[in-house]
Design a protein around this motif. Structure first.
Motif, mmCIF file in Angstrom:
data_model
loop_
_atom_site.group_PDB
_atom_site.id
_atom_site.type_symbol
_atom_site.label_atom_id
_atom_site.label_comp_id
_atom_site.label_asym_id
_atom_site.label_seq_id
_atom_site.Cartn_x
_atom_site.Cartn_y
_atom_site.Cartn_z
ATOM 1 N N GLN A 127 8.775 40.079 47.614
ATOM 2 C CA GLN A 127 8.899 41.130 46.597
ATOM 3 C C GLN A 127 7.851 40.950 45.501
ATOM 4 O O GLN A 127 7.266 41.933 45.027
ATOM 5 N N ALA A 128 7.612 39.706 45.092
ATOM 6 C CA ALA A 128 6.600 39.448 44.061
ATOM 7 C C ALA A 128 5.215 39.828 44.555
ATOM 8 O O ALA A 128 4.414 40.400 43.801
ATOM 9 N N ALA A 129 4.914 39.519 45.811
ATOM 10 C CA ALA A 129 3.604 39.854 46.362
ATOM 11 C C ALA A 129 3.411 41.372 46.429
ATOM 12 O O ALA A 129 2.329 41.884 46.121
ATOM 13 N N VAL A 284 -10.564 37.382 46.268
ATOM 14 C CA VAL A 284 -9.695 36.231 46.490
ATOM 15 C C VAL A 284 -8.286 36.530 45.988
ATOM 16 O O VAL A 284 -7.281 36.131 46.605
ATOM 17 N N GLN A 285 -8.179 37.225 44.883
ATOM 18 C CA GLN A 285 -6.871 37.573 44.341
ATOM 19 C C GLN A 285 -6.113 38.476 45.317
ATOM 20 O O GLN A 285 -4.925 38.254 45.577
ATOM 21 N N ALA A 286 -6.797 39.474 45.865
ATOM 22 C CA ALA A 286 -6.150 40.346 46.850
ATOM 23 C C ALA A 286 -5.773 39.571 48.103
ATOM 24 O O ALA A 286 -4.726 39.804 48.715
ATOM 25 N N SER A 287 -6.627 38.623 48.495
ATOM 26 C CA SER A 287 -6.328 37.787 49.660
ATOM 27 C C SER A 287 -5.087 36.939 49.416
ATOM 28 O O SER A 287 -4.256 36.756 50.317
ATOM 29 N N LEU A 288 -4.937 36.419 48.208
ATOM 30 C CA LEU A 288 -3.765 35.599 47.884
ATOM 31 C C LEU A 288 -2.482 36.412 48.027
ATOM 32 O O LEU A 288 -1.494 35.943 48.603
ATOM 33 N N VAL A 289 -2.495 37.643 47.531
ATOM 34 C CA VAL A 289 -1.305 38.483 47.604
ATOM 35 C C VAL A 289 -0.972 38.818 49.052
ATOM 36 O O VAL A 289 0.193 38.763 49.469
ATOM 37 N N ARG A 290 -1.991 39.153 49.852
ATOM 38 C CA ARG A 290 -1.744 39.463 51.267
ATOM 39 C C ARG A 290 -1.217 38.245 52.020
ATOM 40 O O ARG A 290 -0.280 38.334 52.824
ATOM 41 N N THR A 291 -1.835 37.094 51.768
ATOM 42 C CA THR A 291 -1.406 35.870 52.446
ATOM 43 C C THR A 291 0.025 35.509 52.066
ATOM 44 O O THR A 291 0.814 35.062 52.909
ATOM 45 N N ALA A 292 0.384 35.694 50.801
ATOM 46 C CA ALA A 292 1.745 35.392 50.356
ATOM 47 C C ALA A 292 2.759 36.307 51.031
ATOM 48 O O ALA A 292 3.834 35.858 51.444
ATOM 49 N N ALA A 293 2.440 37.580 51.140
ATOM 50 C CA ALA A 293 3.365 38.515 51.788
ATOM 51 C C ALA A 293 3.569 38.149 53.259
ATOM 52 O O ALA A 293 4.698 38.183 53.766
ATOM 53 N N THR A 294 2.487 37.800 53.941
ATOM 54 C CA THR A 294 2.597 37.413 55.348
ATOM 55 C C THR A 294 3.402 36.126 55.496
ATOM 56 O O THR A 294 4.278 36.016 56.369
#
Length: 394
Positions: A127-129, A284-294
């Protein structure tokens, strides 16, 4: 009734029959490990009476159990939960196979709590991601990722295992993580950054240490960035043609991931100019959010697998969080290196067409006496992040 609920009833019934079992349970079994609020309230009341020195908890083996142990427990638990009757403890006693097996029943309760806790924190991370992806932030994702990691470490110690990552078995095609839709703004940032690096290859030195190809959401952008990095590593010149040739050598044109027109457009020297570190940090910030959701979805799937032993669940979950931890470290490095964006009071930039026309006119300067001085001034003018002159991704 599920086996977990039966285990909770059995451990409480065992303690009603033998309060001394609390000596084996209290060091590691907590009230919040129970899934039902009534069971949690009863167990909390038992622990409180034991801490207060209730006579039933200090009895010697073989002594008759005072009835006050049951009535006092119900009275204290009723101050925190409604609907508890005096007959309920008798039902708990009836379903307890053996009071001596209380530690085993307690481990069943703890096992259920581990699965439930991991699932709950994975949901919160997801949910946070999603929220950060919408508002363009990353703080909530980073916070909940750390909380999930800390919870896994604490649960491992409570279960009696080391918090060590374990590689899970290869997922089947049906359970493999599905690709997530990517915001067009993220794709535009990626294309703009690649154009900036193609025009000013010297900026690669500022981002190549913390910006990885996998941080790009688009597969074609990953290939172009790998090509830029390879040329930079070999010390070869970087321009439209060398990047196109390198992508061809890497098979990106043959497999259809890219086409020559798209590579040439992205690397157009007249289309891009900006600070690579700023947009690299955004990627990198967008990558962090995508990786966290996955990762959150994968951990949730593991927690929902009831047949998975707690030790393996914790180890598999820590393994799944490994890539997220790597992106978090690189994001911190990027956020420390990124320059400040334009101040809101800065004058507006020209529209894309005007900017491109201006770039073309500068590439063919008029033969005047002041031309060398004007060229030197333009060369020393600092580049700033400007997203108004990006082209839309193909």
């Amino acid at each position: 009734m599920t086996p977990l609920v039966q285990a909770e009833q059995a451990v409480l019934g065992a303690v009603f029959l033998d309060p001394g079992q609390l000596d084996h349970l209290s060091p590691w079994l907590r009230p919040d490990h129970f899934s039902r609020p009534m069971h949690a309230a009863i167990y909390a009341a038992m622990l409180k009476l034991r801490a207060d020195g209730h006579p039933a908890t200090t009895m010697n083996a073989g002594e008759p159990l005072p009835l006050a142990w049951v009535t006092d427990t119900v009275e204290k638990a009723s101050t925190h939960i409604r609907g508890l009757t005096a007959s309920y403890p008798h039902g708990l006693v009836a379903v307890c196979p053996s009071p001596a097996h209380a530690p085993v029943y307690g481990r069943m309760v703890l096992e259920g709590a581990i699965h439930r806790s991991v699932a709950q924190h994975a949901i919160r991370l997801h949910q946070a991601a999603r929220a950060d992806g919408i508002r363009g932030g990353v703080e909530e994702t980073v916070q909940h990722a750390q909380i999930l990691s800390d919870v896994l470490t604490d649960l491992a110690h409570r279960w009696g295992t080391a918090p060590r990552p374990l590689t899970p078995p290869a997922p089947s095609e049906s359970s493999a993580p599905q690709s997530q839709p990517v915001d067009e703004e993220v794709l535009a940032d990626e294309e703009f950054l690649l154009g900036c690096l193609s025009v000013r290859p010297d900026q690669l030195r500022g981002v190549i240490g913390w910006l990885h190809p996998d941080d790009f959401a688009d597969a074609g952008h990953q290939h172009i960035y790998r090509s830029l990095g390879a040329l930079h590593h070999r010390g070869e010149p970087i321009d439209q043609l060398t990047v196109l040739w390198e992508t061809q050598r890497r098979g990106a044109l043959a497999d259809g991931t890219l086409d020559a027109e798209r590579v040439l457009r992205i690397c157009d020297p007249l289309a891009f100019s900006g600070a690579a570190e700023y947009f690299g940090e955004r990627i990198v910030q967008a990558s962090l959010v995508r990786t966290a959701a996955t990762a959150a979805k994968q951990v949730r799937a593991l927690a929902d697998t009831e047949s998975l032993a707690p030790g393996r669940l914790i180890g598999y979950a820590l393994h799944v969080l490994g890539p997220l931890d790597d992106v978090r470290r690189r994001w911190r490095t990027a956020s420390e290196a990124v320059p400040e964006p334009l101040h809101p009071t800065s004058p507006p930039t020209p529209p894309p067409t005007a900017r491109i026309d201006a770039a073309r006119s500068r590439s063919h300067p008029q033969l005047t006496a002041d031309a060398p001085a004007m060229a030197a001034s333009a060369a020393t003018r600092p580049a700033v992040p400007d997203r108004d002159h990006r082209r839309s991704p193909a």
